[in-house]
Design a protein around this motif. Structure first.
Motif, short mmCIF file in Angstrom:
data_model
loop_
_atom_site.label_atom_id
_atom_site.label_comp_id
_atom_site.label_asym_id
_atom_site.label_seq_id
_atom_site.Cartn_x
_atom_site.Cartn_y
_atom_site.Cartn_z
N THR A 1 2.80 -2.91 8.25
CA THR A 1 1.67 -2.01 7.81
C THR A 1 0.35 -2.89 7.85
O THR A 1 0.22 -4.00 7.24
CB THR A 1 1.85 -1.49 6.42
OG1 THR A 1 2.97 -0.92 6.40
CG2 THR A 1 0.59 -0.72 5.84
N GLN B 1 0.35 10.61 -3.64
CA GLN B 1 1.20 10.44 -2.39
C GLN B 1 2.64 11.34 -2.41
O GLN B 1 3.09 11.57 -1.54
CB GLN B 1 1.56 9.03 -2.71
CG GLN B 1 2.02 8.51 -1.20
CD GLN B 1 3.01 7.10 -1.08
OE1 GLN B 1 3.29 6.64 -2.14
NE2 GLN B 1 3.19 6.72 -0.05
N ILE C 1 0.92 -1.15 0.04
CA ILE C 1 -0.16 -0.13 0.11
C ILE C 1 0.81 1.22 0.15
O ILE C 1 2.19 1.10 0.29
CB ILE C 1 -0.92 0.01 1.35
CG1 ILE C 1 -2.14 0.91 1.05
CG2 ILE C 1 -0.12 0.15 2.64
CD1 ILE C 1 -3.53 0.56 1.95
N GLY C 2 0.29 2.37 -0.32
CA GLY C 2 1.02 3.75 -0.31
C GLY C 2 2.27 3.26 -1.35
O GLY C 2 1.99 2.85 -2.47
N GLY C 3 3.50 3.76 -0.85
CA GLY C 3 4.58 3.64 -1.57
C GLY C 3 4.87 2.46 -2.28
O GLY C 3 5.46 2.26 -3.41
N SER C 4 4.47 1.39 -1.71
CA SER C 4 4.76 0.09 -1.85
C SER C 4 3.58 -0.60 -3.11
O SER C 4 3.61 -1.75 -3.33
CB SER C 4 4.51 -0.93 -0.71
OG SER C 4 5.65 -0.37 0.15
N GLU D 1 2.08 13.60 0.38
CA GLU D 1 2.77 13.06 1.66
C GLU D 1 3.89 13.82 1.86
O GLU D 1 4.38 13.94 3.18
CB GLU D 1 2.86 11.60 1.78
CG GLU D 1 3.04 10.84 2.96
CD GLU D 1 2.69 9.18 2.83
OE1 GLU D 1 1.83 8.74 3.29
OE2 GLU D 1 3.82 8.69 2.36
N VAL E 1 0.38 10.46 9.35
CA VAL E 1 -0.03 9.22 8.95
C VAL E 1 -0.37 8.15 10.17
O VAL E 1 -1.08 7.42 10.10
CB VAL E 1 0.51 8.66 7.86
CG1 VAL E 1 -0.25 7.33 7.39
CG2 VAL E 1 0.82 9.46 6.32
N SER F 1 6.58 -4.50 1.43
CA SER F 1 6.35 -3.41 2.61
C SER F 1 7.74 -3.29 3.08
O SER F 1 8.28 -4.09 4.08
CB SER F 1 5.23 -4.46 3.42
OG SER F 1 5.20 -3.49 4.80
N LYS F 2 7.89 -2.00 3.18
CA LYS F 2 9.36 -1.68 3.87
C LYS F 2 9.36 -2.06 5.36
O LYS F 2 10.33 -2.47 5.81
CB LYS F 2 9.41 -0.09 3.47
CG LYS F 2 10.77 0.48 4.20
CD LYS F 2 10.89 1.97 4.00
CE LYS F 2 11.94 2.56 4.84
NZ LYS F 2 12.07 4.15 4.74
N SER F 3 8.25 -1.75 5.96
CA SER F 3 8.18 -1.93 7.43
C SER F 3 7.85 -3.39 7.75
O SER F 3 8.13 -3.87 8.89
CB SER F 3 7.28 -1.14 8.08
OG SER F 3 5.99 -1.28 7.81
O1 F6P Z 1 0.78 5.72 4.39
C1 F6P Z 1 2.27 5.77 5.14
C2 F6P Z 1 3.13 5.04 4.58
O2 F6P Z 1 4.20 4.87 5.57
C3 F6P Z 1 3.69 5.31 3.39
O3 F6P Z 1 4.70 6.34 3.42
C4 F6P Z 1 4.33 3.98 2.80
O4 F6P Z 1 4.75 4.04 1.30
C5 F6P Z 1 3.24 3.10 3.26
O5 F6P Z 1 2.65 3.50 4.27
C6 F6P Z 1 3.55 1.67 3.15
O6 F6P Z 1 4.57 1.35 4.09
P1 F6P Z 1 5.30 -0.09 4.08
O7 F6P Z 1 5.74 -0.14 2.74
O8 F6P Z 1 6.07 -0.03 5.15
O9 F6P Z 1 3.93 -1.32 4.38
#
Ligand code: F6P
Length: 526
Positions: free
Chosen positions: A204, A343, A146-149, A347, A487, A199-201
């Motif tokens: 999410t 975004q 989602i988002g950047g991913s 953002e 966010v 997902s970077k983190s």
């Molecule tokens: O919506 C906030 C956000 O942190 C974006 O900046 C990011 O692209 C998105 O959520 C998804 O995050 P992740 O890649 O960690 O799942």
């Protein structure tokens, strides 16, 4: 860095802006200067930026450049590329440019190793040597993120659909609304589907829930949990969480904290793009972006495309009270560009506190919106032409057609004619002495980006242009474009409310409105 409003340049710009606000000002009349187009257009490779239909004169443009210098833009550009911690609130660099730099020009070994690993996966899936649990080849790829991913990869895959190898069907699932995943899976075969969990983190909520649901769907048909390794790949900085989910170590692709989510399509987050168009074309996308990076780094400010575009936005929001900025691609293939830019720009620039922890006292950020032309002409362009809002517009068009059908070239030329006619109509308007309803005021500024053709290289360049434009705005406004603390608040509140929907005893002390909405949801008969 000081408040931009305190500078002499800001005060001078305020005076200069008055010229464009007079009742007798005519944008069209500025073209009585035969050199206007040459003075206010600039190219980088096949990309032409025509900003001559904007509220700029030699004097105001020179002052904008001085203002950028005063805000130390050249030093900030160097800091970005040098990997300094330009994301101050998180103590991080923002080195998305290193993702597209060749080894001898600022690239790094981890990035090339990652690209090589992506290449191996793409080859394995394309050649059919990557098999699903039943021994069948992969036919469908689902990116869960989602988002950047999600937005970057989805936009680019769609934009470059004509460059797809045709070997795979790509799907994107982002929303936690079950309709998104469930409808996507409806026509897919688990034995031939590969999931990319981007997902970077890897924390999410939407992505974790969708990935879990996708795994459950797979395991309804697969013989054992061992099958997960044939059907799931992850791209993340959080390898432990991905492994705990069940993703095989071999199928992990790295991300780095020095790449912001909305700047990440160039990393393995772009694996879906590489699977769609192949690795050679993915590398062309990177090369196009790199070429824009070099231009941003080396061109003088007054001939620098991202600098000019960024300063125009600063000019309009600071001195003409523009609240929004429309981007209209005259290309059906770029239909997802506005969502992607929302975004990237909103953002990044939706910040009310500057780098000195002080509230900003100028307009920062802008609502970015748009839709492809010509469709948009028949929906919201009326407001451009006769509405009361001040809305600068970017028009984007490609000279060559992507069409393949009969008369495609002629239809494409109609498309281009429409694009050019809209910027002309916005500028010139039309006065009607007999009927005020038919009076079209004109004097509405726009910028045209005319590109030879839509291909991976030029698209990379175009996206990098908007990334750097955003950075320019942030520098001049003295805000951090690389964090997104706002966010986080919604995310944490949603878990409290979810608990209350599930179990009334955990209802916190919500306000009346939220409490009643929760109660109505809870009491709705199943
Ligand atoms: O919506 C906030 C956000 O942190 C974006 O900046 C990011 O692209 C998105 O959520 C998804 O995050 P992740 O890649 O960690 O799942």
């Amino acid at each position: 860095m000081k408040n931009p409003k305190d500078s002499d340049a800001w005060k001078e710009l305020l005076l200069l802006s008055a010229e464009f606000k007079h009742d007798d000002f005519s944008l069209a009349q500025l073209f009585e200067d035969d050199d206007r187009f040459d003075s206010f257009s600039v190219s980088h490779e096949s990309l032409l930026l025509d900003y001559s239909k904007n509220f700029v004169s030699n004097e105001s443009f020179a002052e904008l450049i001085q203002f950028a210098e005063h805000m130390q833009l050249p030093a900030a550009i160097n800091a970005l590329f040098a990997g300094e911690k330009v994301n101050g609130s998180e103590g991080r660099a923002a080195l998305h440019t290193a993702l597209r730099a060749p080894d001898n020009e600022g690239g790094n070994k981890e990035v090339s190793a990652c690209l090589n690993k992506m290449e191996s996966l793409v080859k394995a899936v394309h050649s059919g040597s990557w098999k699903g649990f039943s021994g069948a080849e992969i036919t469908d790829v689902v990116n869960i993120g989602i988002g950047g991913s999600d937005l970057g990869p989805s936009f680019v895959c769609d934009a470059l659909a004509d460059f797809s190898t045709g070997k795979l069907q790509l799907h994107f699932v982002s929303n936690i609304d079950p309709a998104h995943l469930d409808n996507t899976l409806l026509n897919l075969n688990p034995a031939t589907t590969l999931f990319l969990v981007a997902s970077k983190s890897f924390t999410t909520l939407e992505t974790k829930q969708n990935a879990e649901a996708a795994k459950a769907w797979l395991l309804e048909s697969a013989p054992s949990t061992d099958s997960v390794k044939h059907h799931f790949v992850a791209i993340t900085t959080n390898a432990n969480a991905a492994k705990a989910f069940g993703i095989d170590e071999q199928n992990l692709f790295p991300m780095w904290d020095w790449v912001g989510g909305r700047y990440s399509l160039w990393s393995a987050i772009g694996l879906s793009i590489a699977l769609s168009i192949g690795m050679d074309r993915f590398r062309q996308l990177l090369a196009g972006a790199h070429s824009m990076d070099r231009h941003f780094q080396s061109a003088e400010l007054g001939r620098n495309l991202p600098v000019i575009m960024g300063l125009l936005s600063v000019w309009y929001s600071g001195f003409f009270a523009a609240q929004t900025h429309a981007v209209i691609p005259y290309s059906q293939r770029l239909q997802q560009l506005p969502a992607y830019l929302q975004q990237l720009c909103m953002e990044s620039l939706g910040k009310g506190v500057d780098k000195n922890h002080e509230s900003v006292n100028i307009n920062t950020g802008e609502v970015v919106w748009g839709a492809p032309g010509t469709n948009a002409q028949h929906s919201f362009f009326q407001l451009f032409h006769q509405g009361t809002q001040f809305i600068p517009v970017d028009f984007i068009a490609f000279i060559e057609s992507c069409g393949i059908g009969a008369d495609a070239q002629e239809r494409h030329e109609q498309l281009l004619a429409n694009c050019l006619s809209q910027s002309l109509a916005l500028m010139e308007g039309k006065s009607s002495s007999e009927n005020s309803y038919q009076d079209i005021p004109g004097n509405r500024p726009s910028t045209t980006l005319l590109v030879d053709k839509l291909d991976p290289y030029n698209l990379g360049s175009l996206i990098a242009l908007y990334e750097h434009k955003t950075y320019v705005q942030s520098v001049v406004w003295n805000i951090n474009p690389f964090d997104q603390w706002g966010v986080e608040l919604g995310k944490s509140l949603s878990s409290e409310i979810f608990a209350a929907i599930q179990d009334s005893s955990s209802a916190a002390n919500f306000d009346q409105s939220t409490a009643n909405l929760v109660s109505r949801i809870r009491n709705h008969p199943a």
